[in-house]
Design an enzyme around this catalytic site. Structure first.
Site, short mmCIF file in Angstrom:
data_model
loop_
_atom_site.label_atom_id
_atom_site.label_comp_id
_atom_site.label_asym_id
_atom_site.label_seq_id
_atom_site.Cartn_x
_atom_site.Cartn_y
_atom_site.Cartn_z
CD GLU A 1 -2.78 -0.86 2.47
OE1 GLU A 1 -2.78 0.75 2.77
OE2 GLU A 1 -3.56 -1.59 2.94
CD GLU B 1 -12.23 1.64 0.66
OE1 GLU B 1 -13.15 0.48 1.04
OE2 GLU B 1 -10.96 1.97 0.90
CE LYS C 1 -9.90 2.87 5.16
NZ LYS C 1 -9.20 2.46 4.08
CD GLU D 1 -7.10 6.15 7.56
OE1 GLU D 1 -7.37 5.00 6.44
OE2 GLU D 1 -6.00 5.79 8.14
#
Length: 473
Positions: free
Chosen positions: A277, A331, A334, A340
């Site tokens: 990642e 997202e 999340k 994030e």
């Protein structure tokens, strides 16, 4: 680049029939995939496109590997026969169960992975995610190694261990310190577990996965870290006491992990490092001033360039580092801070958060990529499928494939000769795609007819262009 009827390979057809028989076997047998660009596909959102839609459209990009965070059957099914490699995951909450016995690991493998093989190209299983530095110490480190060992044993018993590797992604928090890179070691309390894990990776040829985020290092230390260095582009750089010179933080983070592995006593063993990642958020909380769309665009553009360059780091310049960009989508469900939820290149509705070039020189849809209806207006519907060359495939292998298809493979390749409708663009991948598709259509469109030593992929988008028409059943 165009196949030549007078090429020695074509002149020896009658003299060496057995050679071409074995060439056929070699070309149609799988081989390790070449280095490309990976991406993380998270699904913690209520507004995301269907897995099938995602899989189809990723075929039109330079992305050749996708990492997910579970073993979602809809995703595994969607990526079947796409030519895109998949890294599936055992969620942290399931690690303990898989560590309990080899039979538990085999049962998980049997129900979550095996039913989708070989149509779906699963190349790795990530056991947990940042397992050793998650949940405030409530997870037993020993369970992680045991689950990995049990899963590898299950793969070995099924003859799948050479195709599917078992590994686990770590956060940078597994290090006691990351600077200077040459002096880095693992945290003292993790050394026994890390020693067992690295030994397993070395024995099985699996990569050491690290989630590396220069963004978080800069966010937490903006007064001491140059933003350009975090964004992978600081010419002035940072010098390590042992003489290594770093122009970007990601290289330094990778080499810090390398030093920690060497400090465990594995300096003479081969352990590849994969960046599982890395990314940059386009939006964050009020105090996260570096979380902007422009910085995210800069970072991910450079990250993709670094992934494609196949260059190593100052400590190991000849080592190729596989990189998975984080992430495909924002997202909205999340947990955590706003940043994030904003690491995605795309919004949930399919629009780009910022412009990053994911196109390739010769793709099934002409290099265009988008989730809107307009972007796929020319896509084929129903049962129509084609076979094309992966845009990043090794040219030497592609040339061999082209010679085979236009020779013993029986393909009429006149259209890719200089006077043909498919001669332009005069590039090896374009010519090979035409020939590979013709072979694929001639032989029944089975997925194995579009393998070609791992250089072919099946697409639902018609690669025809201008006067150049690709055949279909």
């Amino acid at each position: 680049m165009t196949p030549n009827p007078t090429h020695p390979m074509h002149m020896q057809l009658s003299a060496a029939p057995f050679f071409f028989f074995f060439l056929l076997l070699a070309l149609l047998s799988p081989c390790p995939s070449v280095f490309g660009v990976g991406i993380n596909y998270g699904t913690l959102g209520n507004n995301l496109p269907s897995p099938k839609r995602v899989a189809q459209l990723l075929q039109s990009t330079l992305i050749d590997k996708v990492k997910i965070y579970d073993a979602n059957p809809d995703i595994l099914q969607a990526f079947s026969n796409t030519g895109i490699d998949l890294v599936v995951a055992v969620e942290n909450s399931h690690v303990s169960n898989l560590s309990s016995s080899p039979s538990a690991a085999d049962a998980w493998l049997s129900s979550h992975v095996v039913p989708f093989l070989p149509a779906t190209s699963v190349v790795a299983i990530a056991v947990g995610n940042e397992y050793l530095t998650t949940d405030g110490g409530h997870l037993d480190p020993k369970d992680l190694f045991q689950a990995m060992q049990n899963l590898h044993a299950a793969l070995l018993a099924r003859g799948l261990d050479r195709k599917i590797k078992v590994t686990t992604p770590h956060s940078m928090a597994v290090l006691a310190s990351s600077f200077p890179p040459s002096s880095s070691t693992f945290a003292l309390n993790l050394i026994p577990t890390m020693t067992s894990i690295v030994n397993l990776l070395a024995d099985t040829g699996a990569p050491f996965m690290i989630n590396a985020y220069p963004y978080f290092a800069y966010r937490d230390n903006p007064s001491t870290i140059d933003l350009r260095y975090a964004l992978l582009g600081n010419a002035t750089g940072v010098r390590d006491p042992k003489g290594y010179f770093y122009t970007n933080m990601l290289d330094a983070q990778i080499d810090a992990v390398r030093s920690a592995i060497i400090a465990l006593g594995f300096g003479n063993r081969t352990v590849e490092i994969t960046v599982s990642e890395s990314g940059w958020p386009s939006k964050g909380e009020p105090g996260e001033t570096a979380a902007t769309a422009e910085n995210a665009r800069t970072y991910n553009t450079r990250l993709i360039e670094q992934a494609q360059s196949n260059k190593g780091t100052p400590m190991r310049p000849k080592d190729k580092i596989e990189i998975f960009v984080f992430a495909l989508f924002n997202e909205n469900k999340k947990q955590g801070s706003a940043s994030e939820r904003n690491f995605g290149i795309f919004n949930g509705d399919g629009s780009k958060v910022y412009e990053v070039d994911l196109s390739c020189e010769f793709c099934s849809s002409g290099g265009k990529f988008g989730f809107g209806e307009q972007a796929v207006k020319g896509a084929a519907r129903g049962p129509s499928v084609w076979c094309v060359a992966k845009p990043h495939a090794d040219e030497k292998v592609i040339q061999t494939v082209l010679d085979f298809c236009c020779g013993p493979g029986g393909v009429d390749c006149r259209e890719i000769y200089e006077s043909g409708d498919c001669f332009e663009p005069d590039k090896i991948h374009a010519h090979a795609s035409y020939a590979m598709n013709a072979y694929y259509q001639m032989h029944g469109r089975n997925y194995w007819n579009c393998d070609f030593k791992g250089t072919g992929l099946v697409t639902f988008s018609d690669p025809s262009y201008g006067r150049c028409r690709y055949s279909e059943q």
